[in-house]
Design an enzyme around this catalytic site. Structure first.
Site, short mmCIF file in Angstrom:
data_model
loop_
_atom_site.label_atom_id
_atom_site.label_comp_id
_atom_site.label_asym_id
_atom_site.label_seq_id
_atom_site.Cartn_x
_atom_site.Cartn_y
_atom_site.Cartn_z
N SER B 23 0.83 -1.20 0.00
CA SER B 23 0.00 0.00 0.00
C SER B 23 0.87 1.26 0.00
O SER B 23 1.88 1.33 0.69
CB SER B 23 -0.89 -0.01 1.25
OG SER B 23 -1.68 1.15 1.28
N LYS B 47 -3.58 2.16 -2.34
CA LYS B 47 -3.24 3.31 -1.51
C LYS B 47 -4.25 3.42 -0.36
O LYS B 47 -5.45 3.23 -0.56
CB LYS B 47 -3.27 4.58 -2.37
CG LYS B 47 -3.14 5.88 -1.62
CD LYS B 47 -1.76 6.07 -1.04
CE LYS B 47 -1.70 7.29 -0.13
NZ LYS B 47 -0.43 7.34 0.64
N ASN B 71 9.65 8.56 4.12
CA ASN B 71 8.52 9.27 3.51
C ASN B 71 7.59 9.78 4.58
O ASN B 71 7.41 9.17 5.64
CB ASN B 71 7.78 8.38 2.51
CG ASN B 71 6.66 7.60 3.16
OD1 ASN B 71 5.56 8.12 3.39
ND2 ASN B 71 6.94 6.35 3.50
N GLY B 74 1.69 11.38 4.50
CA GLY B 74 0.60 11.82 5.38
C GLY B 74 -0.78 11.40 4.88
O GLY B 74 -1.75 12.13 5.04
N CYS B 132 0.34 3.86 10.72
CA CYS B 132 0.94 4.94 9.94
C CYS B 132 1.66 5.92 10.85
O CYS B 132 1.06 6.50 11.75
CB CYS B 132 -0.10 5.69 9.12
SG CYS B 132 0.68 6.97 8.12
N LYS B 167 -2.12 -4.59 9.56
CA LYS B 167 -0.75 -4.18 9.21
C LYS B 167 -0.11 -3.58 10.45
O LYS B 167 -0.55 -2.55 10.97
CB LYS B 167 -0.78 -3.16 8.07
CG LYS B 167 0.63 -2.77 7.60
CD LYS B 167 0.59 -2.01 6.29
CE LYS B 167 1.99 -1.72 5.78
NZ LYS B 167 1.96 -1.03 4.48
N ASN B 194 5.20 -2.31 8.69
CA ASN B 194 5.10 -0.96 8.17
C ASN B 194 6.48 -0.30 8.33
O ASN B 194 7.46 -0.95 8.70
CB ASN B 194 4.01 -0.19 8.92
CG ASN B 194 3.44 0.96 8.11
OD1 ASN B 194 4.18 1.64 7.39
ND2 ASN B 194 2.15 1.19 8.21
N GLY B 246 11.59 -3.76 2.63
CA GLY B 246 12.88 -3.75 1.94
C GLY B 246 13.08 -4.82 0.90
O GLY B 246 14.19 -5.00 0.39
#
Lengths: 275, 305
Positions: B23, B47, B71, B74, B132, B167, B194, B246
Site C-alpha cells: 500500500s 493506496k 517518507n 501523510g 501509519c 498491518k 510498516n 525492503g
C-alpha cells in the site's frame, strides 16, 4: 518504457569548474519523447550492484533524436547520485525509465518565449527545436551566474539556432547584469503596445519561475512552468512529488510533478505551498 | 522438471502467486501497468484511504537515506466516497486481487470504512493500517497499544465480510504481543512490517529535511528488522504473514518466505526497479526448481526447522 540505454557519449560540458556533464544514451525512448519530459535513471555503481543510492534520478531530456535513437541528458554534478552517474563510461548500460511526465505544449501560431535561469535551460533546447520546426518565432531569455556558466551550458548551440537571445549574468560578465526578469519585463512592455500572440515557457529556480509567472499574468501572457520536487516512483504512485495548485473553483489541490507535470500552467501554481 | 506451484491461500482467498505490492507504493493499480502487467502479480494493495479526503503533508515528503527512503506523505487520498465512486469501479476490473487499505483517526473512522467495503465491492480483502507513523494522532497509536489494536481489528471484523489483514507497526518493543492482540481481535492475516519511524537533518540548512520532521523508513535498510519480526511472529502466532520491508530482489523474497511469510509484498523496491515483481517471481521459481521444491509453499518457515 524501461530500457537499458547504452552510453554513447559521456563528457564534460565546458569549464570543469561548472561540473556539467553531457550524457548521450542509445535506446528507443527518443521515439516517443517530447520536450519537457524526463527520464528516471538508475545511478548505481555499474560494476557492483548496490542499493545506495536507492532511488532513480529524474533528469530532463536536453536532446531528442528519433533518427539516431538517442536522448541527451545534461546535468550538474551536485550530490552523491550525480557523482556516481558521472562515472558511467561509454559502452556501459544504464537502466532508464521514460519518457515520463507531460511536456510543454506549443502554440499554433505566434511567438514562444523561453525564460530560464541556470541549468533550467537544458529541457528548453528540444522545445526550441520543435517550435522552430513548426514555424514559430522563438526568443530566449537566459540568466546565469557568469559568462563561464553560460558558455559551458551550451550558449553556442543556442546561438546556432539563429534566434534572438537576451542574456543576463549576476556579475555582469556577459549580457545585462542582474536578473533575467528585467529584460523580460522590458520586452513584455514593448509587446503589450505592439500586440501579437506570445506564449512563455519557463524552467529554472522556483523564485525565478514565480517572478516570470507574475509578470506574464500582469501582461496577460499564458505561461507554462516546469516544476521540480523530490521524486520517489516517477510514475504517480507514491505521491512524494506533489505540487499545490488551485483548480477552477479556487480549491487547493495536489498534482504530481512526475505524472501530471512537470509542466503546469503558471497561473494554477500556489508557489508558497510548493517547494 | 515440473513447474513450481505458485498458488497461495491467504485468509481464505486464493492468489495466483505469493507476491503482492505494498500500500502507498502502487497507487490504485494503474500507475505501473506499462512496466509490470497486473496479471503477473498475486495481488496489489491499494493506496490507504480515510473516511474524508486528505491532502496529506507539505513537501518535502521524501528523503533518501543509505539504502533507504524516508517518507511522510501523510495519507493523501481521495476519501471513502470518492474512492467508492471513482476508483472502485476500475479496481473491480483489475486482472489481479485488490486489497483495500484503510486508515483512521478514531475507532469510528475504521468502522465507517469497514462498513462501506464488503465482498460485493469486488475487493479481495481489507488491510487495516494501524501503524501509519506520518499523521498526528493517527493510526500509530492503535498500532503501538495492544488493547487498542485488538479493539480496532474487532470493530472492523464486525463490520465487514472481507478477510481482515492487520498491518503492524515495527515501532514497538514487543511485536509478538501486538500480533497476539490483533489475533484476539479476529485478524485473518498479518502484514509485517510498516515503516520504521526516522528522520534526517539537512546539515547545511540546519533543519529537518522532511516538512513533517519525522517520516517512515522503508527500503533495503529495514529488511533485517522485518525479517526478524516475521521470524518471531511466525514462531508465536498461528496466522498467515504477508512479509514486507525492503524486499528488492528475489533473494530478499526467499529470505522472508524462509522466515515464515506466506506471501511477500514489494513496496519501495518498485521505485528502484519497476519490474522487480517479475524478476522476483522468476527468481523464486528458479530457486524452487533448482532445489526440488514442488511448491513455493514448501519454503514458508523452512528456516525454523
Amino acid at each position: 518504457m524501461l530500457i537499458e540505454g547504452q552510453v554513447v557519449i559521456h563528457e564534460r560540458l565546458g569549464d570543469e569548474d561548472q561540473r556539467l556533464r553531457k550524457l548521450v544514451l542509445k535506446g528507443p525512448i527518443a521515439q516517443t519523447a517530447k520536450a519537457g519530459q524526463f527520464v528516471a535513471i538508475q545511478v548505481q555503481d555499474f560494476s557492483i550492484s548496490s542499493f545506495d543510492p536507492l532511488l532513480r534520478r529524474p533528469i530532463s531530456l536536453a536532446g531528442i533524436s528519433s533518427e539516431r535513437d538517442e536522448i541527451t541528458l545534461l546535468y550538474r554534478i551536485q550530490g552523491r547520485g550525480t557523482e556516481i552517474l558521472a562515472r558511467a563510461k561509454c559502452g556501459d548500460k544504464l537502466s532508464v525509465m521514460g519518457p515520463l511526465g507531460k511536456g510543454f505544449s506549443l502554440p499554433d501560431e505566434g511567438e514562444l518565449w523561453l525564460v530560464t535561469g541556470g541549468i533550467g535551460i537544458f529541457p528548453l533546447y528540444p522545445l526550441a527545436q520543435s517550435a522552430l520546426a513548426q514555424g514559430l518565432t522563438v526568443r530566449l531569455f537566459w540568466g546565469g551566474e557568469n559568462q563561464s556558466f553560460l558558455e559551458s551550458a551550451g550558449l553556442s548551440s543556442w546561438q546556432g539556432l539563429g534566434i534572438p537571445i537576451h542574456l543576463s549574468t549576476l556579475d555582469g560578465s556577459l549580457g545585462q547584469k542582474g536578473l533575467v526578469t528585467v529584460q523580460l519585463k522590458e520586452l513584455l512592455e514593448k509587446h503589450a503596445i505592439s500586440g501579437g500572440k506570445i506564449r512563455v515557457a519557463t524552467c529554472g529556480p522556483k523564485k525565478m519561475m514565480q517572478a516570470v509567472t507574475d509578470l506574464c499574468l500582469d501582461y496577460k501572457v499564458p505561461v507554462e512552468v516546469s516544476l521540480e520536487e523530490r521524486m520517489g516512483c516517477a510514475v504517480g504512485a507514491c505521491l512524494g512529488c506533489v505540487v499545490t495548485l488551485t483548480d477552477e473553483a479556487g480549491t487547493l489541490i495536489h498534482k504530481k510533478v512526475c505524472q501530471d507535470g512537470p509542466v503546469f500552467q503558471g497561473e494554477e501554481v500556489v508557489w508558497d505551498e510548493s517547494c | 522438471m515440473s513447474p513450481v506451484d505458485f498458488t497461495t491461500q491467504l485468509a481464505g482467498i486464493t492468489l495466483r502467486n505469493p507476491l503482492l505490492t505494498c500500500s502507498g507504493t502502487y497507487g490504485f493499480g494503474e500507475e505501473y501497468t506499462a512496466y509490470c502487467p497486473l496479471e503477473s502479480l498475486g495481488g496489489i494493495t491499494l493506496k490507504g484511504i480515510t473516511p474524508l479526503p486528505r491532502l496529506g503533508n507539505p513537501v518535502p515528503r521524501l528523503a533518501e537515506t543509505p539504502a533507504g527512503l524516508l517518507n511522510a506523505v501523510g495519507l493523501e487520498n481521495p476519501g471513502l466516497d470518492e474512492f467508492v465512486k471513482s476508483y472502485l469501479p476500475k479496481v473491480r476490473m483489475l486482472p489481479t486481487a485488490a486489497i483495500a487499505n484503510i486508515s483512521g483517526f478514531s475507532l469510528e473512522d475504521y468502522v465507517q470504512l469497514a462498513r462501506a467495503l464488503q465482498k460485493d465491492s469486488g475487493l479481495a480483502a481489507l488491510e487495516v493500517n494501524i501503524s501509519c507513523p506520518n499523521v498526528k494522532h493517527g493510526g500509530m497509536h492503535f498500532g503501538t497499544d495492544p488493547q487498542s489494536a485488538q479493539e480496532v481489528i474487532a470493530a472492523v471484523k464486525a463490520e465487514t465480510d472481507l478477510p481482515v489483514i492487520a498491518k503492524l507497526s515495527p515501532n514497538v518493543t514487543d511485536i509478538v504481543g501486538m500480533a497476539r492482540a490483533v489475533q484476539l481481535g479476529g485478524a485473518d492475516a498479518l502484514s509485517l512490517i510498516n515503516t520504521l519511524l526516522g528522520m534526517q537533518i539537512d546539515i547545511h540548512r540546519q533543519r529537518p529535511v522532511l516538512a513533517n520532521t519525522f517520516g517512515g523508513l522503508s527500503g533495503p535498510a529495514i529488511k533485517p528488522v522485518a525479517v526478524r519480526m516475521v521470524w518471531q511472529v511466525f514462531q508465536a502466532v498461528d496466522l498467515p504473514i504477508i512479509g514486507m520491508g525492503g524486499i528488492t530482489t528475489w533473494q530478499d523474497a526467499v529470505e522472508f518466505l524462509l522466515a515464515g511469510a506466506t506471501v511477500v509484498s514489494i513496496g519501495t523496491g518498485n521505485f528502484v526497479n519497476p519490474q522487480a515483481p517479475l524478476e522476483i517471481l522468476k527468481g523464486i521459481n528458479d530457486y524452487c526448481a533448482q532445489r526440488g521444491f514442488a511448491s513455493v509453499r514448501d519454503l514458508v518457515g523452512l528456516a525454523h526447522n
